[in-house]
Design a protein around this motif. Structure first.
Motif, PDB file in Angstrom:
ATOM      1  N   LYS A   1      41.327  53.594  37.934  1.00  0.00           N
ATOM      2  CA  LYS A   1      41.767  52.550  37.011  1.00  0.00           C
ATOM      3  C   LYS A   1      42.661  51.555  37.727  1.00  0.00           C
ATOM      4  O   LYS A   1      42.552  50.346  37.523  1.00  0.00           O
ATOM      5  CB  LYS A   1      42.514  53.170  35.830  1.00  0.00           C
ATOM      6  CG  LYS A   1      41.626  53.884  34.851  1.00  0.00           C
ATOM      7  CD  LYS A   1      42.428  54.435  33.685  1.00  0.00           C
ATOM      8  CE  LYS A   1      41.537  55.145  32.694  1.00  0.00           C
ATOM      9  NZ  LYS A   1      42.304  55.696  31.580  1.00  0.00           N
ATOM     10  N   LYS A   2      43.556  52.049  38.585  1.00  0.00           N
ATOM     11  CA  LYS A   2      44.450  51.155  39.328  1.00  0.00           C
ATOM     12  C   LYS A   2      43.644  50.267  40.275  1.00  0.00           C
ATOM     13  O   LYS A   2      43.925  49.086  40.418  1.00  0.00           O
ATOM     14  CB  LYS A   2      45.478  51.963  40.111  1.00  0.00           C
ATOM     15  CG  LYS A   2      46.529  52.596  39.233  1.00  0.00           C
ATOM     16  CD  LYS A   2      47.515  53.384  40.043  1.00  0.00           C
ATOM     17  CE  LYS A   2      48.534  54.070  39.141  1.00  0.00           C
ATOM     18  NZ  LYS A   2      49.465  54.905  39.902  1.00  0.00           N
ATOM     19  N   GLU A   3      42.639  50.849  40.893  1.00  0.00           N
ATOM     20  CA  GLU A   3      41.798  50.087  41.818  1.00  0.00           C
ATOM     21  C   GLU A   3      41.028  49.001  41.068  1.00  0.00           C
ATOM     22  O   GLU A   3      40.950  47.864  41.527  1.00  0.00           O
ATOM     23  CB  GLU A   3      40.825  51.038  42.522  1.00  0.00           C
ATOM     24  CG  GLU A   3      39.959  50.365  43.563  1.00  0.00           C
ATOM     25  CD  GLU A   3      39.037  51.364  44.250  1.00  0.00           C
ATOM     26  OE1 GLU A   3      37.877  50.984  44.469  1.00  0.00           O
ATOM     27  OE2 GLU A   3      39.476  52.481  44.524  1.00  0.00           O
ATOM     28  N   ALA A   4      40.477  49.346  39.915  1.00  0.00           N
ATOM     29  CA  ALA A   4      39.740  48.370  39.126  1.00  0.00           C
ATOM     30  C   ALA A   4      40.683  47.266  38.643  1.00  0.00           C
ATOM     31  O   ALA A   4      40.324  46.085  38.654  1.00  0.00           O
ATOM     32  CB  ALA A   4      39.069  49.044  37.942  1.00  0.00           C
ATOM     33  N   GLN A   5      41.884  47.632  38.258  1.00  0.00           N
ATOM     34  CA  GLN A   5      42.846  46.637  37.783  1.00  0.00           C
ATOM     35  C   GLN A   5      43.255  45.711  38.919  1.00  0.00           C
ATOM     36  O   GLN A   5      43.365  44.506  38.732  1.00  0.00           O
ATOM     37  CB  GLN A   5      44.074  47.336  37.203  1.00  0.00           C
ATOM     38  CG  GLN A   5      45.071  46.379  36.585  1.00  0.00           C
ATOM     39  CD  GLN A   5      46.254  47.100  35.975  1.00  0.00           C
ATOM     40  OE1 GLN A   5      46.359  48.314  36.072  1.00  0.00           O
ATOM     41  NE2 GLN A   5      47.127  46.358  35.347  1.00  0.00           N
ATOM     42  N   SER A   6      43.454  46.249  40.116  1.00  0.00           N
ATOM     43  CA  SER A   6      43.833  45.411  41.241  1.00  0.00           C
ATOM     44  C   SER A   6      42.690  44.461  41.611  1.00  0.00           C
ATOM     45  O   SER A   6      42.932  43.316  42.003  1.00  0.00           O
ATOM     46  CB  SER A   6      44.245  46.258  42.441  1.00  0.00           C
ATOM     47  OG  SER A   6      43.142  47.010  42.907  1.00  0.00           O
ATOM     48  N   LYS A   7      41.440  44.927  41.481  1.00  0.00           N
ATOM     49  CA  LYS A   7      40.301  44.044  41.747  1.00  0.00           C
ATOM     50  C   LYS A   7      40.269  42.893  40.757  1.00  0.00           C
ATOM     51  O   LYS A   7      40.043  41.738  41.121  1.00  0.00           O
ATOM     52  CB  LYS A   7      38.988  44.821  41.687  1.00  0.00           C
ATOM     53  CG  LYS A   7      38.734  45.683  42.883  1.00  0.00           C
ATOM     54  CD  LYS A   7      37.399  46.393  42.768  1.00  0.00           C
ATOM     55  CE  LYS A   7      37.146  47.284  43.951  1.00  0.00           C
ATOM     56  NZ  LYS A   7      35.864  47.997  43.849  1.00  0.00           N
ATOM     57  N   VAL A   8      40.504  43.191  39.490  1.00  0.00           N
ATOM     58  CA  VAL A   8      40.506  42.156  38.466  1.00  0.00           C
ATOM     59  C   VAL A   8      41.642  41.175  38.713  1.00  0.00           C
ATOM     60  O   VAL A   8      41.462  39.957  38.614  1.00  0.00           O
ATOM     61  CB  VAL A   8      40.624  42.794  37.062  1.00  0.00           C
ATOM     62  CG1 VAL A   8      40.884  41.740  36.014  1.00  0.00           C
ATOM     63  CG2 VAL A   8      39.372  43.570  36.731  1.00  0.00           C
ATOM     64  N   GLU A   9      42.802  41.684  39.066  1.00  0.00           N
ATOM     65  CA  GLU A   9      43.943  40.807  39.337  1.00  0.00           C
ATOM     66  C   GLU A   9      43.674  39.918  40.555  1.00  0.00           C
ATOM     67  O   GLU A   9      44.025  38.736  40.542  1.00  0.00           O
ATOM     68  CB  GLU A   9      45.204  41.647  39.560  1.00  0.00           C
ATOM     69  CG  GLU A   9      45.728  42.265  38.282  1.00  0.00           C
ATOM     70  CD  GLU A   9      46.880  43.223  38.534  1.00  0.00           C
ATOM     71  OE1 GLU A   9      47.183  43.510  39.711  1.00  0.00           O
ATOM     72  OE2 GLU A   9      47.459  43.690  37.545  1.00  0.00           O
ATOM     73  N   SER A  10      43.025  40.448  41.582  1.00  0.00           N
ATOM     74  CA  SER A  10      42.715  39.629  42.756  1.00  0.00           C
ATOM     75  C   SER A  10      41.686  38.556  42.411  1.00  0.00           C
ATOM     76  O   SER A  10      41.778  37.425  42.911  1.00  0.00           O
ATOM     77  CB  SER A  10      42.224  40.504  43.911  1.00  0.00           C
ATOM     78  OG  SER A  10      40.984  41.098  43.578  1.00  0.00           O
ATOM     79  N   GLU A  11      40.740  38.882  41.560  1.00  0.00           N
ATOM     80  CA  GLU A  11      39.772  37.883  41.113  1.00  0.00           C
ATOM     81  C   GLU A  11      40.463  36.773  40.332  1.00  0.00           C
ATOM     82  O   GLU A  11      40.147  35.593  40.472  1.00  0.00           O
ATOM     83  CB  GLU A  11      38.664  38.524  40.279  1.00  0.00           C
ATOM     84  CG  GLU A  11      37.736  39.424  41.054  1.00  0.00           C
ATOM     85  CD  GLU A  11      36.920  38.655  42.084  1.00  0.00           C
ATOM     86  OE1 GLU A  11      36.511  37.510  41.797  1.00  0.00           O
ATOM     87  OE2 GLU A  11      36.710  39.202  43.178  1.00  0.00           O
ATOM     88  N   ILE A  12      41.415  37.140  39.491  1.00  0.00           N
ATOM     89  CA  ILE A  12      42.154  36.145  38.714  1.00  0.00           C
ATOM     90  C   ILE A  12      42.977  35.262  39.653  1.00  0.00           C
ATOM     91  O   ILE A  12      43.016  34.045  39.478  1.00  0.00           O
ATOM     92  CB  ILE A  12      43.064  36.848  37.670  1.00  0.00           C
ATOM     93  CG1 ILE A  12      42.201  37.500  36.607  1.00  0.00           C
ATOM     94  CG2 ILE A  12      44.054  35.871  37.059  1.00  0.00           C
ATOM     95  CD1 ILE A  12      42.983  38.380  35.634  1.00  0.00           C
ATOM     96  N   ASP A  13      43.596  35.877  40.661  1.00  0.00           N
ATOM     97  CA  ASP A  13      44.381  35.095  41.606  1.00  0.00           C
ATOM     98  C   ASP A  13      43.490  34.136  42.381  1.00  0.00           C
ATOM     99  O   ASP A  13      43.882  32.989  42.670  1.00  0.00           O
ATOM    100  CB  ASP A  13      45.110  36.034  42.582  1.00  0.00           C
ATOM    101  CG  ASP A  13      46.234  36.802  41.896  1.00  0.00           C
ATOM    102  OD1 ASP A  13      46.688  36.343  40.824  1.00  0.00           O
ATOM    103  OD2 ASP A  13      46.642  37.849  42.440  1.00  0.00           O
TER     104      ASP A  13
END
Length: 65
Positions: free
Chosen positions: A48-60
């Motif tokens: 879940k943390k990995e998926a969240q970090s991927k989403v956050e990097s995409e947003i950035d």
């Protein structure tokens, strides 16, 4: 006591015993399911943390562009 009364009492006692057994079995199954889910949950934590970090990097990335 009449035989019919004895039969009714025996059947009632058997029914109550069966219902109690069902309840105990149900609670035992729920407890084992809870235990299995808590054992499996830590494995999902990093995912879940990995998926969240991927989403956050995409947003950035979209914000930077």
């Amino acid at each position: 006591m009449e035989p019919a009364t004895i039969l009714v009492l025996v059947l009632c006692a058997g029914g109550v015993a069966l219902l109690i057994w069902f309840e105990i079995n149900s609670r035992r199954n729920e407890a084992s399911k809870k235990q299995m889910s808590t054992l499996a949950q830590p494995e999902l934590g990093p995912l879940k943390k990995e998926a969240q970090s991927k989403v956050e990097s995409e947003i950035d990335k979209t914000k930077a562009a």
